[in-house]
Design an enzyme around this catalytic site. Structure first.
Site, short mmCIF file in Angstrom:
data_model
loop_
_atom_site.label_atom_id
_atom_site.label_comp_id
_atom_site.label_asym_id
_atom_site.label_seq_id
_atom_site.Cartn_x
_atom_site.Cartn_y
_atom_site.Cartn_z
N LYS A 182 0.83 -1.22 0.00
CA LYS A 182 0.00 0.00 0.00
C LYS A 182 0.86 1.26 0.00
CE LYS A 182 -2.24 -0.43 3.88
NZ LYS A 182 -1.72 -1.67 4.46
N ARG A 190 11.44 -6.62 5.70
CA ARG A 190 11.36 -5.17 5.42
C ARG A 190 12.29 -4.37 6.35
NH1 ARG A 190 5.58 -2.21 5.42
NH2 ARG A 190 5.53 -2.67 7.65
N ARG A 231 -0.75 -7.86 14.21
CA ARG A 231 -1.29 -6.89 13.24
C ARG A 231 -2.16 -7.58 12.20
NH1 ARG A 231 4.02 -4.92 11.28
NH2 ARG A 231 3.01 -3.38 9.96
N ARG A 264 -9.18 1.90 9.18
CA ARG A 264 -8.74 0.59 9.63
C ARG A 264 -9.89 -0.20 10.26
NH1 ARG A 264 -3.12 1.21 9.00
NH2 ARG A 264 -2.00 -0.26 10.31
N ARG A 316 11.45 -1.99 11.56
CA ARG A 316 10.44 -1.35 12.39
C ARG A 316 10.18 -2.21 13.63
NH1 ARG A 316 5.45 0.41 8.57
NH2 ARG A 316 4.32 -0.43 10.35
#
Ligand code: AMP
Length: 217
Positions: A17, A130, A173, A93, A162
């Protein structure tokens, strides 16, 4: 679609996204509004808003609606969003946020929701590999690191994993996505402004499909 573009990019964490929204916004000349980026910037700056959000973000939980809604409404009320439009990334969300967004945009509402669809196996792999620039937010991966020693090719800041890209936080998540965010698919489908685009495969081919979808609407 004509200006003002009012687009929501929906999809699991790691669906792409952020990168697709950023390219779409740059191509159309409109704002890219990522609530995750807004919250991380506020946390870095140590503002009250950022301090409130930090604990939730590190654990991979949603920040309360009362914290996020005001910030989104303020951003959407600025002239660039009203005149040219925006791509929203990471918001809404949950259903309460989607309903609040409709209210903010009355009477017109969102023009197009693009659901970037990627399997859970693929996003697990993408998120655990990532790495993100602490300065400008540019995304890398362990397979495609920056040219020199984990410093960003664009701004020279440190590139790190992260806090919420650890296996535990990723699991939490994705579970929250299924419970809170996935119901938005049926909700937007019923409104008739919803298109699914596969987020797996070549980045540029996916982008072309997104752009063609926007042009069709
Ligand atoms: P993201 O970069 O979109 O994955 O967002 C990172 C984190 O920021 C999320 O795990 C949440 O803690 C928080 N966050 C981002 N957007 C929202 C939102 N719309 N509502 C609540 N929390 C959010």
């Amino acid at each position: 679609m004509n200006k003002p573009y009012r687009i929501v990019m929906l999809g699991k964490q790691g669906a792409g996204k952020g990168t697709q929204s950023s390219k779409l916004a740059a191509t159309l000349g409109i704002a890219h509004i990522s609530t995750g980026d807004m919250l991380r910037a506020a946390a870095r700056e140590g503002t009250e808003f950022g301090k409130l959000a930090q604990g939730y973000m590190d654990k991979g939980e949603l920040v309360p609606d009362s914290v996020i809604l005001g910030a989104v409404e303020e951003r959407l009320s600025r002239r660039d969003c009203a005149e040219d439009g925006f791509v929203l990334d990471g918001f809404p969300r949950n259903l309460a946020q989607a309903e609040a967004l409709d209210k903010m945009l009355e009477p017109e509402g969102i023009k197009l929701v693009i659901n970037l669809d990627v399997s859970t196996e693929v996003v697990m792999d993408r998120l655990s590999s990532r790495r993100v620039c602490t300065g400008c937010g540019r995304t890398y991966s362990v397979h495609h690191p920056p040219a020199s020693n984990w410093t960003c090719d664009d701004c020279g800041s440190e590139v790190v994993q992260r806090a919420d890209d650890t296996p535990e936080a990723i699991g939490r998540r994705l579970a929250i996505y299924e419970e809170a965010t996935a119901p938005l698919i049926a909700w937007y489908q019923a409104k008739g402004c919803f298109v699914t685009v596969s987020g797996e495969g070549d980045f540029d081919a996916i982008f072309e499909e997104i752009l063609a979808t926007v042009e069709r609407f």
